[in-house]
Scaffold this active site. Structure first.
Site, short mmCIF file in Angstrom:
data_model
loop_
_atom_site.label_atom_id
_atom_site.label_comp_id
_atom_site.label_asym_id
_atom_site.label_seq_id
_atom_site.Cartn_x
_atom_site.Cartn_y
_atom_site.Cartn_z
CG HIS A 295 -7.56 13.11 -3.83
ND1 HIS A 295 -8.40 12.41 -3.01
CD2 HIS A 295 -8.00 12.89 -5.09
CE1 HIS A 295 -9.32 11.79 -3.73
NE2 HIS A 295 -9.09 12.06 -5.00
CG HIS A 338 0.73 6.82 -5.67
ND1 HIS A 338 1.43 7.95 -6.02
CD2 HIS A 338 1.11 6.52 -4.41
CE1 HIS A 338 2.20 8.31 -5.02
NE2 HIS A 338 2.05 7.46 -4.04
CD GLU A 344 1.48 3.71 -0.85
OE1 GLU A 344 0.34 3.23 -1.00
OE2 GLU A 344 1.88 4.72 -1.47
CE1 TYR A 353 -8.34 3.40 1.37
CE2 TYR A 353 -7.77 1.92 -0.43
CZ TYR A 353 -7.56 3.09 0.28
OH TYR A 353 -6.56 3.93 -0.11
CG HIS A 368 0.16 -1.54 -3.29
ND1 HIS A 368 -0.96 -0.88 -2.83
CD2 HIS A 368 -0.28 -2.67 -3.88
CE1 HIS A 368 -2.04 -1.57 -3.14
NE2 HIS A 368 -1.66 -2.67 -3.78
CG HIS A 374 -0.35 1.33 -5.45
ND1 HIS A 374 1.01 1.54 -5.50
CD2 HIS A 374 -0.83 2.22 -4.55
CE1 HIS A 374 1.34 2.51 -4.67
NE2 HIS A 374 0.24 2.94 -4.08
#
Length: 443
Positions: A295, A338, A344, A353, A368, A374
């Site tokens: 990603h 992460h 965030e 999502y 978060h 998370h």
């Protein structure tokens, strides 16, 4: 009504509702055309560098200063839950998630301003430091009440989730639908009407600097949000000075005030400058993604940013996760687990999502905090680890967004204690069923 707009981000616009209302060759002639008053609205210091200097000259029927004194806003009109005062926030690093925030109760009458509630934030607007994440829920239009509002504390980036907004500003009219955003710079007066009835959405309030397009770096000259797709209003004025007086509410250092005046605050006949409200259609975002493996960082989905004094570190980013093709080879497709130095705050406008199997719903949100871990929930992880890696159109009906900040936000007492059943107190449990897969004897 089909509205006209001015195209381009940060441009020096010029627009007039009456021919010749804009003076030629100077900003403040001795006598303005049509008997108008010249007034400058400065969004930055006079001496800010030219590339960041923002100001607009307006030519209006009466000067803004023609009003009765400010008074503290009446209790029923003041959204006391929209503040980042220290005693309204709670410090916690816990991962937090909320179900859709409740719309106003049937029979109640709540305007956009009355329906503002802070979910999380930090800082102090009096020192131009900090941000606030806000939800709004409303069911009553402001213009029939002859009410308007301006925010002296910060810029509002508004993300409608349910219901269109018809926003009248000093610079003109903006119609904003879900999947669009609108930015109202600090100090600009506006009112919000609700053509679809009960409405809900999100706001990011920024106390320092203004929004700008992110630098593209190796992406090159094109991609992400294109400047020409940002739209500013054309001049459209009201000449009203009879009947009931107009009430203007203001937010100043986190407190709410009101003033009364006999004339409409939207009496600007012409204006020119680069300090203006604007809107943007998120469907026009040109998504960048991988065509090989892994990603790219979610920063490639940044629509707008508020830069800090530290290069590459944002006070705030507005990031979206739109429908897009996923083609990465040999790659775990959902967002990875992460821990982030940034805070965030996420919301969902429509659909689903890809990191959550359930529980993250349109009209809800999650927070978060800095370095709070998370990632995908247990069900999503297990399914994604087994699925066939063929090209897919990811969430064709979905649109999620993130308010990301280098600042450390704290949730409000309202969001933790008084928002009804919205807070999902068992949110932590979505990660509790993660299986232990480690086997030192099996590669």
């Amino acid at each position: 009504m089909q509205l006209k707009y001015l195209s381009g981000f940060g441009n020096e616009f010029a627009t007039e509702a009456l021919e010749g209302a804009l003076p030629e060759g100077q900003n403040s002639p001795q006598v303005c055309a049509y008997g108008l008053y010249a007034e400058q609205i400065s969004g930055t210091a006079f001496t800010a560098p030219r590339g960041h200097n923002q100001r607009t000259w307006v030519y209006r029927i009466r000067p803004s200063v023609s009003h009765l004194p400010y008074q503290p806003a009446a209790d029923e009109k003041a959204p006391k839950l929209c503040t980042v005062a220290a005693d309204s926030l709670v410090t916690t690093p816990n991962q937090l998630r909320w179900s859709p925030f409740a719309l106003p109760a049937e029979g109640s009458k709540v305007t956009f301003v009355q329906g503002l509630k802070t979910v999380a934030g930090c800082g102090d607007p009096s020192t131009r430091a900090g941000i606030a994440t806000i939800v709004y829920t409303a069911n009553q239009s402001m213009s029939p009440l002859r009410e308007a509002f301006y925010n002296a504390d910060g810029d509002f980036l508004i993300v409608p989730q349910q219901g269109r907004l018809e926003i009248r500003t000093e610079m003109g009219l903006l119609h904003v639908s879900p999947t669009e955003i609108v930015v109202i710079p600090r100090g600009i007066k506006f009112s919000v009407d609700l053509p679809d009835g009960p409405s809900r959405g999100y706001i990011l309030e920024t106390f320092d600097r203004h929004w700008e397009l992110p630098d593209l770096g190796p992406i090159g000259a094109n991609g992400l949000a294109n400047p020409r797709d940002f739209l500013a209003p054309v001049a459209a004025y009201e000449d009203i000075d009879t009947g009931a007086p107009f009430t203007i509410y203001s937010k100043y250092q986190g407190s709410y005030f009101q003033l009364s005046q006999i004339h409409s605050p939207f009496d600007v006949v012409a204006w020119h400058g680069n300090y203006t409200p604007f809107k943007y259609d998120l469907k026009k975002f040109n998504t960048i993604n991988t065509v090989s493996f892994d990603h790219p960082d979610p920063s490639i989905y940044t629509v707008l940013t508020v830069k800090s004094g530290n290069p590459g570190v944002a006070l705030a980013d507005f990031v979206i996760f739109p429908p897009r093709w996923m083609v990465a080879e040999n790659t775990f497709r959902p967002p990875w687990f992460h821990r982030n130095c940034m805070s965030e705050f996420m919301g969902l406008i429509s659909g689903g999502y890809d990191a959550k199997a359930e529980g993250f719903l349109p009209g809800g949100a999650s927070l978060h905090s800095a370095f709070s871990a998370h990632g995908p929930d247990t069900t999503t992880f297990i399914n994604a680890s087994k699925e066939e890696l063929k090209p897919i159109k990811l969430r064709p009906d979905g649109l999620a967004f993130m308010f990301e900040s280098s600042l450390m936000m704290s949730p409000s007492k309202w969001a933790l204690e008084d928002c009804g059943t919205a807070l999902q107190k068992e949110y932590y449990s979505v990660w509790q069923g993660m299986p232990k897969l480690f086997n030192p004897n099996k590669k």
